[in-house]
Design an enzyme around this catalytic site. Structure first.
Site, PDB file in Angstrom:
ATOM      1  N   ASP A  17       1.831 -27.293   3.162  1.00  0.00           N
ATOM      2  CA  ASP A  17       2.779 -26.334   2.583  1.00  0.00           C
ATOM      3  C   ASP A  17       2.267 -24.899   2.630  1.00  0.00           C
ATOM      4  O   ASP A  17       2.243 -24.195   1.615  1.00  0.00           O
ATOM      5  CB  ASP A  17       3.101 -26.707   1.132  1.00  0.00           C
ATOM      6  CG  ASP A  17       3.446 -28.169   0.962  1.00  0.00           C
ATOM      7  OD1 ASP A  17       4.105 -28.717   1.849  1.00  0.00           O
ATOM      8  OD2 ASP A  17       3.051 -28.760  -0.064  1.00  0.00           O
ATOM      9  N   GLU A 198      14.375 -28.010   1.640  1.00  0.00           N
ATOM     10  CA  GLU A 198      13.357 -27.554   0.690  1.00  0.00           C
ATOM     11  C   GLU A 198      12.577 -26.406   1.323  1.00  0.00           C
ATOM     12  O   GLU A 198      12.922 -25.895   2.387  1.00  0.00           O
ATOM     13  CB  GLU A 198      12.427 -28.720   0.338  1.00  0.00           C
ATOM     14  CG  GLU A 198      11.772 -29.351   1.554  1.00  0.00           C
ATOM     15  CD  GLU A 198      11.031 -30.649   1.272  1.00  0.00           C
ATOM     16  OE1 GLU A 198      10.735 -30.931   0.105  1.00  0.00           O
ATOM     17  OE2 GLU A 198      10.730 -31.376   2.234  1.00  0.00           O
TER      18      GLU A 198
END
Length: 548
Positions: A17, A198
């Site tokens: 991420d 997302e």
């Protein structure tokens, strides 16, 4: 003379991420840490080729308390930005990510995500106490508009039956003066048919607001989606190719699971995109290295859309470097002797903001003392200090001084993924055997199962050297009483279980394998174990060490 290249992944091992920001000539990438403490890893580079781990900013209880957070919960998807003379760090603390069960039946998918903001004038200094922003979903991101206003975006979670759990990307203004979100909440992007929308980030360029998101789930279907709008709140039109980077349906690509990206540019205007990826074990497809961080060279096309420099839209292992002056960092030492009162930066522990309850580097100078605490299945106080596995082959060695008096007391060398997946070479005690060594393995096979090797008696009370040799999906353990002559356990252990892909149904798995030291005392007396050193050396390949 060959052109300089960046070799991916730039952040090997569990570093998912990524969020990137450039401040002057310095580049910083923040990555998720999940249940590992302290929270968020910040890495530094000056040339996009060489990187070092610089700091972990969430390092005290007022900022982050992960006690009770489940496996693969904790700190998700940090967003690191710079504006107004401050570094801004947004992060999620996931307290629960699972399904409610009633009488064995699966119930509502109700989950707890809390999003926070901390700031600091220096990236490696002390960060502020957090501001709670919202709890409506995860992957929060902060956008600083040209007029000075700031906006938070995050994915929206919908637990209701028959709904898309990933309900879109929502946007709301943030008032720094009031230290809270203000104004209406707007759903600006519902995503594409592959779903799991997302990881939003917003940028402004040429009169357009550009939105990139992660979609398709964080496994083999992952992708980076791009859309744009003249208005911040939309409507957003999709990129002509929809996905600007993905390894979906490309089993031939070395970097799998490509997605969850963020952009930066160099002073000369070159554009680069960091993204997560994985390097599965050949022929097994399991990612013991977890989700790693890679970088790709990007270009703005004449139509105003972003594409990879080669136009292929797939991740590359070698990427053209930006031509900045080379800036390598000193190599990290392979051996740590624990001579400092501070834990070496490569190491982390699990969940607790109170490390003094778990370990000490001053109680016995030159040693890491672990105090025997709860079981390896505990979500609260585990004495487990470990570092990331960052290569498919490595050697790890340590020495432990430990004299247990009861079978509830254990200490040793552990190869660990989470509370239900590990291989643990440990010292313990049996009434009929005395002090002994054995391997305990927690193996996911649809139902969770523990396996034990036969105990091997150890004479005396002297320290014991413990060793792990990893070759992709094969793990071997050994011990030595003098650090020179090694006795090998005959078992060839399956290291592929230390991966995202190996799990019981329904359990979240988003981290990566670690190797380190652990100590338990389930009797509650806190019996300590002293580790004299820890050595970790990566290998290109390994020959079975048990062979003569």
């Amino acid at each position: 003379m060959p052109e300089p290249v960046i070799r991916n992944p730039i952040l090997p091992g569990f570093n998912p991420d990524p969020s990137i920001v450039r401040v002057g000539d310095d580049y910083y990438v923040a990555t998720s840490t999940f249940e590992w403490y302290p929270g968020v890893q910040i890495h530094h580079s000056r040339d996009l080729v060489h990187w070092r781990l610089l700091s972990r900013p969430l390092n005290r209880a007022s900022q982050l308390n992960l006690l009770g957070d489940g496996d693969s919960c904790g700190v998700w998807a940090p967003c690191l930005t710079y504006a107004d003379g401050l570094f801004w760090l947004i992060y999620t603390d996931v307290k629960r990510y699972g399904r409610t069960t009633v009488g064995g039946a699966s119930g509502a998918s109700m989950r707890d995500f809390h999003n926070y903001l901390v700031t600091s004038p220096t990236v490696d200094g002390e960060w502020s106490d957090p501001v709670h922003l919202n709890s409506s979903g995860f992957d929060p991101s902060l956008f600083h508009d040209e007029d000075g206003r700031k906006y938070l975006s995050n994915m929206l979670w919908d637990h209701r039956p028959g709904r898309n759990r990933f309900a879109g990307i929502v946007l709301q203004e943030y008032s720094h003066a009031e230290r809270k979100l203000i104004g209406p909440v707007t759903n600006i992007f519902k995503g594409t048919p592959i779903g799991y929308t997302e990881g939003p980030h917003i940028y402004k360029r040429g009169g357009y607001y550009y939105l990139i998101t992660a979609e398709g789930g964080t496994y083999q279907g992952h992708a980076v989606t791009m859309a744009r709008s003249r208005d911040l709140t939309g409507p957003y039109e999709l990129h002509p190719e929809t996905y600007i980077l993905t390894s979906r349906a490309r089993a031939d690509v070395a970097l799998q699971r490509a997605g969850h990206a963020d952009l930066c540019d160099t002073p000369s205007g070159d554009v680069y995109m960091v993204h997560l990826c994985s390097r599965p074990i050949p022929n097994r497809g399991r990612s013991t290295l977890g989700r790693e961080t890679a970088i790709q060279r990007m270009v703005w096309s004449d139509d105003g859309w972003l594409r990879t420099a080669d136009g292929e839209g797939i991740p590359r292992v070698e990427v053209p470097a930006p031509g900045l002056p080379a800036h390598p960092f000193p190599a990290r030492a392979a051996r740590e002797d624990f001579d400092s009162p501070q834990l070496p930066i490569d190491f982390q522990w699990l969940r607790s903001p109170y490390p003094d309850e778990l370990f000490s580097l001053t109680a016995r100078p030159g040693h890491l003392r672990l105090y025997g605490r709860e079981t390896l299945g505990s979500l609260f106080r585990q004495s487990l200090v470990a570092r990331r596995q960052q290569a498919h082959c490595y050697t790890a060695v340590t020495s432990v001084d430990f004299t247990p008096e009861h079978y509830q007391q254990m200490a040793g060398l552990i190869c660990y993924y989470n509370t239900s997946k590990f291989h643990y070479l440990h010292i313990s005690h049996e009434e009929t055997v005395g002090r002994y060594l054995r391997i305990m393995s927690a193996i996911p096979d649809g139902v969770m199962a523990d396996a034990f090797t036969a105990p091997v008696p150890i004479p005396g009370t002297s320290p014991v050297h413990l060793r792990a040799e990893l070759d992709h999906d094969r793990l071997y353990f050994a011990y030595s009483l003098d650090g020179t002559d090694w006795s090998w356990f005959p078992e060839h252990l399956d290291a592929s279980i230390l991966s995202d892909e190996a799990s019981a149904p329904g359990l979240p798995n988003f981290t990566g394998a670690f190797v380190g030291m652990a100590c338990q005392d389930m009797s509650g007396t806190g019996r300590p174990a002293d580790f004299d050193y820890f050595e970790y050396r990566e290998r290109e390949y390994l020959i079975d060490p048990r062979r003569p």
